[in-house]
Design a protein around this motif. Structure first.
Motif, mmCIF file in Angstrom:
data_model
loop_
_atom_site.group_PDB
_atom_site.id
_atom_site.type_symbol
_atom_site.label_atom_id
_atom_site.label_comp_id
_atom_site.label_asym_id
_atom_site.label_seq_id
_atom_site.Cartn_x
_atom_site.Cartn_y
_atom_site.Cartn_z
ATOM 1 N N ALA A 206 0.799 -1.224 0.000
ATOM 2 C CA ALA A 206 0.000 0.000 0.000
ATOM 3 C C ALA A 206 0.833 1.277 0.000
ATOM 4 O O ALA A 206 0.322 2.346 -0.339
ATOM 5 N N ASP A 207 2.110 1.187 0.377
ATOM 6 C CA ASP A 207 2.934 2.393 0.526
ATOM 7 C C ASP A 207 3.651 2.708 -0.780
ATOM 8 O O ASP A 207 4.796 2.318 -1.004
ATOM 9 N N THR A 208 2.978 3.451 -1.633
ATOM 10 C CA THR A 208 3.577 3.825 -2.915
ATOM 11 C C THR A 208 4.393 5.108 -2.813
ATOM 12 O O THR A 208 5.054 5.497 -3.781
ATOM 13 N N ILE A 209 4.362 5.774 -1.665
ATOM 14 C CA ILE A 209 5.126 7.009 -1.487
ATOM 15 C C ILE A 209 6.581 6.688 -1.140
ATOM 16 O O ILE A 209 7.514 7.148 -1.811
ATOM 17 N N ALA A 210 6.778 5.901 -0.101
ATOM 18 C CA ALA A 210 8.145 5.537 0.295
ATOM 19 C C ALA A 210 8.716 4.419 -0.567
ATOM 20 O O ALA A 210 9.936 4.305 -0.713
ATOM 21 N N ASP B 174 -10.567 -8.164 -2.139
ATOM 22 C CA ASP B 174 -10.776 -6.981 -2.972
ATOM 23 C C ASP B 174 -9.662 -5.960 -2.786
ATOM 24 O O ASP B 174 -9.138 -5.408 -3.761
ATOM 25 N N VAL B 175 -9.296 -5.682 -1.527
ATOM 26 C CA VAL B 175 -8.230 -4.712 -1.268
ATOM 27 C C VAL B 175 -6.888 -5.237 -1.763
ATOM 28 O O VAL B 175 -6.100 -4.501 -2.372
ATOM 29 N N ALA B 176 -6.612 -6.530 -1.519
ATOM 30 C CA ALA B 176 -5.358 -7.116 -1.984
ATOM 31 C C ALA B 176 -5.248 -7.037 -3.502
ATOM 32 O O ALA B 176 -4.191 -6.690 -4.045
ATOM 33 N N ARG B 177 -6.346 -7.350 -4.199
ATOM 34 C CA ARG B 177 -6.329 -7.286 -5.660
ATOM 35 C C ARG B 177 -6.072 -5.862 -6.135
ATOM 36 O O ARG B 177 -5.338 -5.641 -7.104
ATOM 37 N N ARG B 178 -6.684 -4.885 -5.465
ATOM 38 C CA ARG B 178 -6.505 -3.491 -5.863
ATOM 39 C C ARG B 178 -5.041 -3.068 -5.738
ATOM 40 O O ARG B 178 -4.488 -2.414 -6.629
ATOM 41 N N HIS B 179 -4.397 -3.470 -4.649
ATOM 42 C CA HIS B 179 -2.992 -3.109 -4.462
ATOM 43 C C HIS B 179 -2.101 -3.813 -5.483
ATOM 44 O O HIS B 179 -1.167 -3.204 -6.035
ATOM 45 N N LEU B 180 -2.361 -5.080 -5.755
ATOM 46 C CA LEU B 180 -1.569 -5.798 -6.756
ATOM 47 C C LEU B 180 -1.767 -5.189 -8.139
ATOM 48 O O LEU B 180 -0.814 -5.066 -8.916
ATOM 49 N N ALA B 181 -2.998 -4.821 -8.448
ATOM 50 C CA ALA B 181 -3.275 -4.214 -9.758
ATOM 51 C C ALA B 181 -2.549 -2.888 -9.907
ATOM 52 O O ALA B 181 -2.028 -2.564 -10.983
ATOM 53 N N MET B 182 -2.513 -2.112 -8.827
ATOM 54 C CA MET B 182 -1.815 -0.828 -8.851
ATOM 55 C C MET B 182 -0.328 -1.029 -9.113
ATOM 56 O O MET B 182 0.272 -0.325 -9.950
ATOM 57 N N ARG B 183 0.275 -1.990 -8.447
ATOM 58 C CA ARG B 183 1.703 -2.257 -8.658
ATOM 59 C C ARG B 183 1.950 -2.822 -10.054
ATOM 60 O O ARG B 183 2.942 -2.473 -10.705
ATOM 61 N N ALA B 184 1.073 -3.691 -10.516
ATOM 62 C CA ALA B 184 1.233 -4.271 -11.848
ATOM 63 C C ALA B 184 1.126 -3.202 -12.921
ATOM 64 O O ALA B 184 1.823 -3.246 -13.947
ATOM 65 N N ALA B 185 0.256 -2.222 -12.721
ATOM 66 C CA ALA B 185 0.111 -1.141 -13.700
ATOM 67 C C ALA B 185 1.370 -0.290 -13.770
ATOM 68 O O ALA B 185 1.691 0.269 -14.827
ATOM 69 N N ASP B 186 2.102 -0.194 -12.667
ATOM 70 C CA ASP B 186 3.313 0.623 -12.633
ATOM 71 C C ASP B 186 4.464 0.003 -13.407
ATOM 72 O O ASP B 186 5.197 0.702 -14.114
#
Length: 297
Positions: free
Chosen positions: A140-144, A178-190
């Motif tokens: 979840a920590d995309t800032i640090a 649902d939350v886990a999938r959202r975080h994985l999708a966010m990282r995969a998109a990056d």
């Protein structure tokens, strides 16, 4: 698919830095994974599993995060270079075939130094012929821990899924799909899914009547439930197992093979085919079957 991190049964050792000398040393009982239960890698969709040894390189000698060690090591290039060389030599003599670098508790201001550290340690490790080098980051920590700059210096990225309920929170499932999938999708998109490893918690938490929580394994939870004559029942919303003992004053939430299999299906739908089980010691023994299920592409 490229190279992979090892299978669920793989021996895991923890290599940590001394807070004064910065010299790396193996943690007590690290050969069996008993000292630090944070991560045990698990199978990728290959037909045959490799017999390997994985070492986890951390800057903390305890369960508490110690970012001050990271800052002390990285503020001086000479110390950093020497430390990276010592880490690589220690892993080499320990017959390590894969390594996961795990540096927690950092802030956004630490990112340049983190990239420098990862590059230096990775280069030294690679010079010693260690096969796969991964970096663990909190999902979840995309800032640090932004994915793209870290991906430039890491072969694989272990995305550690967020503990949604844990010490200091009300009782509830450790993670939700649902939350886990959202975080994985966010990282995969990056950075694309091909270099990601989904880090899945296999442990749960027990909350006392006063609200104090502690981590609990599947085997311990099953034993407690049996002794209290209660059932570990499936919560239909989260798929997590749940039990409450009014007599003994506790409440348990934890994942099992069915919940983890559902998450694996979601991750594979994103194109992620590498996984790591966190807290594998004492976990539901049927979890291994979730990783061995056929992969459909």
């Amino acid at each position: 698919m490229g190279r992979t991190i090892p299978a669920l049964e793989t021996p895991v050792r923890w290599l940590a830095l001394d807070s004064v000398t910065f010299r790396p040393s193996w943690l007590a009982n690290a050969e069996s994974g008993a000292a630090r239960e944070r991560s045990l890698p698990s199978p990728t969709p290959r037909r045959t599993q490799e017999t390997q040894t994985v070492s986890i390189v951390t800057l903390s000698q305890s369960d508490a995060l110690q970012p001050e060690i990271f800052r002390a090591v990285t503020e001086n290039s000479t110390i950093l270079s020497a430390t990276a060389g010592l880490i690589a030599a220690k892993l080499d003599t320990g017959r390590t075939e894969s390594a996961i670098i795990d540096v927690g508790g950092l802030s956004a201001d630490d990112l340049p130094a983190l990239v420098t550290l990862l590059r230096s340690v990775s280069d030294s490790i690679r010079d010693h012929g260690i096969g796969t080098i991964a970096v663990a980051i909190p999902a979840a920590d995309t800032i640090a821990y932004p994915t793209r700059p870290i991906a430039r210096v890491a072969e694989l990225i272990v995305v550690q899924l967020q503990e949604e309920h844990r010490v200091g929170t009300p009782a509830g499932p450790v993670f939700t799909i649902d939350v886990a999938r959202r975080h994985l999708a966010m990282r995969a998109a990056d950075t694309g899914p091909g270099r990601l490893v989904a880090g899945i918690p296999a442990y749960g938490y027990l909350w006392s009547r006063s609200g104090i929580a502690r981590r609990i394994s599947y085997s311990e939870a099953a034993s407690l439930a049996a002794n209290a004559a209660v059932t570990l029942a499936r919560d239909p919303a989260s798929l997590a197992l749940h039990a409450r003992s009014e007599r003994d004053g506790w409440e348990i939430w934890l994942p099992d093979h069915r919940m983890i299999a559902a998450l694996i299906t979601q991750a594979r739908g994103l194109g992620i085919y590498r996984f790591a089980v966190y807290g594998a010691r004492g976990a539901d023994p049927a979890i291994i079957d979730a990783f061995r299920s056929p992969v459909r592409r």
